[in-house]
Design an enzyme around this catalytic site. Structure first.
Site, short mmCIF file in Angstrom:
data_model
loop_
_atom_site.label_atom_id
_atom_site.label_comp_id
_atom_site.label_asym_id
_atom_site.label_seq_id
_atom_site.Cartn_x
_atom_site.Cartn_y
_atom_site.Cartn_z
N TYR B 155 0.84 -1.20 0.00
CA TYR B 155 0.00 0.00 0.00
C TYR B 155 0.88 1.25 0.00
CZ TYR B 155 -2.77 3.55 2.60
OH TYR B 155 -3.38 4.69 3.06
N ASP B 240 -1.33 -6.23 9.63
CA ASP B 240 -2.41 -5.28 9.37
C ASP B 240 -3.55 -6.06 8.74
OD1 ASP B 240 -4.13 -3.31 8.50
OD2 ASP B 240 -2.57 -2.04 7.63
N ILE B 242 -6.72 -5.15 8.19
CA ILE B 242 -7.80 -4.20 7.96
C ILE B 242 -8.87 -4.70 7.00
CG2 ILE B 242 -6.62 -3.00 6.08
CD1 ILE B 242 -7.65 -0.39 7.14
N LYS B 279 -12.68 -0.17 6.25
CA LYS B 279 -12.86 -0.97 5.04
C LYS B 279 -14.01 -1.95 5.19
CE LYS B 279 -9.15 1.03 3.57
NZ LYS B 279 -9.22 2.16 2.65
#
Lengths: 539, 448
Positions: B155, B240, B242, B279
């Protein structure tokens, strides 16, 4: 009314050796054998082997307990409630590299590294110790009358009833209802990605509120604002923008304890204190500022700016028009920045008139690029836990950088919407500001008068949430140690949590901050009675 | 008033303020500019730029809206505010966060993992978004000049979140299409050695699971290898997660939490999980992020540091009641997964019919598209040239692989959950036309 006991959070002081015993082991391994050497031949054996064995057994015991801790998270309020010396040493030790101790551990799990910045945060301080005590055992008039009265946090609940009234009248539907009483946006409008420095509607509302707070003497431009989730991120963001690692800010003392975190922790910037004295009612002296600047220069510290708080925290005095002008002259001469923390601008109550840096800049506009103002929102309107604050600057480059950094501490859309609605209600805000001022004045005067009856004098204050009280007569020794000892008695015997002057870097020992805005009139006699316990015991 | 020649006030700013380490000058963000200047709208601007570079989840909004309408009294104040918890809430200044909120988040995270892992509310630290969570962990786990190892492609925001203010470096763990961009032990060792050769201390590995931009989960065996690696090197692991609630089929997501629980938390003190509601719940505007750590000291330190990035108690209160409604969360998670899967299949099929293949994905809000056959030159420049054409001719904002530090040119991340199905069809149609044009052009050029 103070906090109810049943919503006590679970504070967790770091457990003394769960993740750091390996680091501690390295230091011990050097010390223990040396003991044996000094005790002579027989002593060499006994003096080294026995302590070593005991120590390793202790490590094994701790490690075994550690493994079982992962299902019981760090929430035991009953352990480690007061900082102990070893406890404070551990963060430094935990930073020590692990490679040496691996082979010596009986457990195969070496502890993982934590940064230097983490270490400084993990260290305990009166602030955290008081917070834990107050949280474990909060005072409640009915449910827990012997609990700790928490007066060490700068919150204002004096006008929360006005906010309740407003919400009762204006929030007839869901926060997110389409066509509701807010802006009729509905969930789709507020849940998507938003500008991280705050929506324009909120900024416009904030500009109008800020104008009201300074009696409409200044027009505030909404485009020059960055909205963040509280004062700490606002100060930290400015610190990151104006200074590099190792640089310094000049800060008059006593100052808010939170500056140590906000200006320094993660930024690596230093604070150079500019001591103010009780003889001057702790007012800022430009000569002292100059001296501090020169001394910093001699030490090789590059000063990038000054941070002032006006009205000041914890003393509550105002900077005069003249002082502000002199400050600007000084900053211009040294070519440095000024951060003017004006989060209590809406909470002035004395006879002296508050002058904002913004008003000075209306006239002295060629210095606009070097001045950056911080305004509180949620604190001024009695909803401190909604966490909203404004950075106001005319410096485009600072704004651009701050806007990007605001991404890391932005306010949620529902909270922005609520604040927009409230702040845009001009009549409510005008009324609120007036009533807030009156009540603050009343409460401050009442509390200061009662303290005076006990022989405790307070510095003159014209704004903010604190009374700055001289308790030196109650200290056992006129020193920092005496002050902390008194603080400890106040917390554990009188069960009042107040801010000791050392946390604020006050150069004179014995001064304490009482956040009077957390009190209701009924609480004042309770506080006074508790203080009497200490004053009687000291006689 | 006369004309005054004023000496300009030139006060220096910090290096951080003037640097571009925030990475916001990269193409990832530049494409957004094209969209901002000419945004697509079905009715008012049908020839505008379609935003496919924003990983936002709008497919399950209706569920949230309906819940909030039906439960308005639980999620707000208003009439009856004086009898409510408003006053306590407004004055509740505690960086631990409301217990009810943390309990609700913990339970939500457990549900997403099919109850295969347990989360204790007191180990949750709240932050204003996952962005802040990742930055905060970096501040805690590494000193300036140290490094985190991050698998590529990653990302683009990590360049800012992990590096800008922290002064920490990112050393890439190179992954490539030969094995579907999976992380290998060799790649981990390679990255570690690369850091060593630069005299840089490695403090941890940061993975995103499911991965952004790949849209694929990390396999259990790979997670175990990563755990073994970080334990051996005595470094941290940040996972992570998410997008964990956006995996199409629940059994395909393995969280590092499950592995740790299964081995009775051995070596867990080096593992930290990041989560957010931006998200899975499609609520980026709410700025809700959390850190879950098995390390007591990290929990305490993170909590104190979170004073710089707190969530307002009002928001916590609002979400606490919603997330503790297990019937609702179960329905939401199930429906959201199904809808995302359908969307994914729609875009994959649409692209395939145009001869464009994607990496096999199973989660997230995007797919990882392989346009390398369409590159004039198999280089970063070739990729950016193609990307420019896609932005300005096809009018789609997609993210070029180079902005994600992908080592192979020609890959693009395409988001599919931030638009209606109609808009997605329009986008696919545009791609078809574009691909046809290139093929015709190539054929014509070839025949000359």
């Amino acid at each position: 009314m103070t906090r109810k006991e049943n919503k006590k959070p679970q504070p967790s002081p770091p457990s003394s050796s769960s993740s750091t015993s390996g680091g501690g082991g390295t230091a011990m391994r050097v010390i223990v054998p040396l003991q044996g050497v000094f005790q002579g031949r027989g002593g060499l054996f006994l003096g080294s082997v026995i302590p070593c064995a005991l120590y390793y057994l202790f490590q094994l015991y701790v490690k075994t307990r550690t493994r079982h801790r992962f299902n019981s998270p760090p929430t035991s309020p009953h352990s480690n409630s007061t900082p102990s010396p070893s406890h404070n040493n551990l963060p430094e030790l935990s930073v020590h590299p692990r490679s040496l101790s691996r082979t010596h551990l009986s457990s195969p799990t070496p502890s993982a590294f934590l940064s230097g910045r983490a270490a400084s945060l993990a260290a305990d301080s009166p602030y955290y110790a008081g917070l834990y005590k107050a949280a474990e055992n909060s005072y409640h008039e009915v449910d827990n009358p012997e609990g700790v009265i928490h007066l060490a946090v700068g919150d204002n609940k004096i006008c929360v009833d006005l906010v309740e009234d407003w919400m009762e009248k204006n929030l007839s539907g869901a926060v997110l209802e389409e066509g509701g009483d807010f802006t009729g946006i509905g969930i789709t409008g507020i849940s998507g990605c938003q500008p991280f420095d705050g929506v324009m509607k909120l900024k416009v509302a904030v500009a109008s509120f800020m104008s009201q707070a300074v009696d409409n003497s200044v027009f505030f431009n909404p485009s020059q604002m960055v909205i963040t989730s509280g004062v700490d991120p606002a100060i930290e963001i400015l610190s990151f923008c104006l200074a590099d690692y190792g640089n310094a800010f000049l800060v008059p003392t006593p100052h808010s304890p939170s500056f140590d975190g906000a200006a320094k922790w993660r930024t690596g910037v230093e604070i150079v204190p500019v001591p103010c004295r009780s003889a001057d009612n702790f007012n800022l002296n430009i000569a002292a500022l100059d001296q501090a600047f020169n001394q910093a220069k001699k030490r090789g510290q590059k000063v990038r700016g000054i941070i002032i708080t006006n009205p000041s925290n914890p003393v509550g005095n105002l900077l005069s028009h003249e002082t502000l002008l002199s400050l600007l002259d000084f900053a211009r001469e040294k070519n440095i920045h000024i951060i003017s923390n004006e989060i209590y601008a809406g909470s002035t109550y004395g006879n002296e008139e508050f002058v904002s840096m913004a008003e000075i800049l209306e006239v002295e506009d060629h210095d606009r690029e070097r001045v950056h103002i911080v305004y509180g929102l949620s604190d001024d309107i009695s909803v401190p836990s909604y966490k909203a604050c404004v950075i106001y600057s005319c410096n485009k480059n600072v704004l651009a950088a701050a806007k990007k950094l605001a991404r890391l501490s932005s306010i949620s859309a529902p909270t922005q919407q609520l604040l927009t609605s409230m702040l845009s209600d001009a009549r409510f805000m005008q009324n609120f500001i007036e009533i807030n001022r009156l009540r603050l004045q009343k409460m401050c005067q009442a509390f200061v008068a009662r303290l005076k009856q006990l022989g405790i004098e307070c510095a003159r204050s014209d704004g903010g949430f604190h009374c700055w009280a001289d308790m030196s007569a109650l200290m056992r020794s006129y020193s920092e140690k005496g002050e902390l000892e008194l603080w400890d008695r106040l917390l554990n015997v009188a069960k009042i949590n107040v801010t000791p002057g050392t946390s604020c870097h006050c150069i004179e020992p014995g001064w304490f901050g009482f956040c009077f805005t957390l009190l209701s009139e009924k609480d004042i006699p309770v506080v006074v009675e508790r203080l009497q316990r200490i004053s009687e015991a000291t006689k | 008033m006369g004309i005054e020649i004023e000496k300009p006030c030139v006060v220096e700013l910090s290096n951080i303020a003037v640097s571009n380490t925030h990475g916001e000058d990269s193409p990832y963000f530049a494409g957004w500019k094209a969209y901002d200047e000419n945004p697509y709208d079905e009715l008012t601007n049908p020839s505008g730029v379609i935003q496919m570079g924003l990983a936002e989840n709008q497919v399950s909004f209706d569920l949230l809206e309906r819940y909030l309408e039906e439960h308005s009294e639980a999620t707000t104040w208003g009439k009856g505010v004086r009898n409510s918890s408003f006053r306590d809430n407004a004055l509740f200044q505690d960086y631990h966060g409301l217990h009810s909120f943390r309990a609700a988040m913990a339970s939500f995270m457990e549900q997403i993992r099919g109850e295969r892992a347990k989360f204790e509310p007191d180990r949750l630290v709240i932050t204003a978004g996952a962005t802040a969570a990742n930055e905060l962990l970096t501040f805690i786990l590494a000193n300036p000049g140290d490094a985190l190892l991050v698998p590529t492609p990653y990302y683009p925001g990590f360049d800012r979140d992990l590096r800008w203010r922290t002064g920490v470096k990112i050393v890439p763990i190179h992954c490539d299409s030969s094995n579907n961009f999976q992380i290998t032990p060799e790649a981990l060792e390679g990255a570690y050695k690369e850091a060593e050769s630069m005299n840089t201390k490695v403090r941890g590995v940061l993975i995103t699971n499911p991965s952004n931009p790949l849209g694929a989960t990390i396999e259990r065996s790979v997670l175990e290898q990563i755990l073994e690696f970080v334990t051996r090197k005595n470094i941290h692991l940040v996972s992570d997660e998410i997008y964990s609630g956006s995996v199409f089929s629940p059994s395909e997501f393995v969280s590092v939490a499950e592995i740790l629980e299964a081995r009775n938390y051995k070596d867990a003190e080096r593992v930290h999980i990041v989560y957010s509601l931006s998200k899975d719940l499609g609520l980026p505007g709410f700025r809700v992020g959390t850190i879950y750590s098995y390390n007591d000291k990290v929990v305490t330190t993170a909590r104190r540091m979170s004073s710089f990035t707190l969530i307002s108690s009002q928001t916590q209160h609002l979400l606490a009641s919603m997330l503790s409604d297990k019937d609702f969360t179960e329905l939401y998670i199930r429906t959201n997964r199904e809808r995302l899967r359908k969307r994914y299949e729609m875009i994959i099929e649409g692209l395939r019919s145009n001869g464009i293949e994607c990496l096999k994905g199973n989660g997230g809000l995007f797919c990882w598209m392989n346009m390398s056959p369409l590159l004039e030159k198999a280089t970063k420049e070739g990729e950016l040239k193609l990307w420019n054409a896609i932005i300005h001719q096809v009018k789609l904002n997609i993210s070029p692989g180079s902005s994600c530090h992908c080592s192979e040119p020609g890959w693009f991340r395409v988001c599919f959950a931030n638009m209606s199905e109609n808009t997605l069809q329009v986008a696919l149609e545009r791609i078809r036309n574009f691909v046809d044009k290139i093929r015709t052009h190539t054929l014509t050029a070839g025949s000359n």
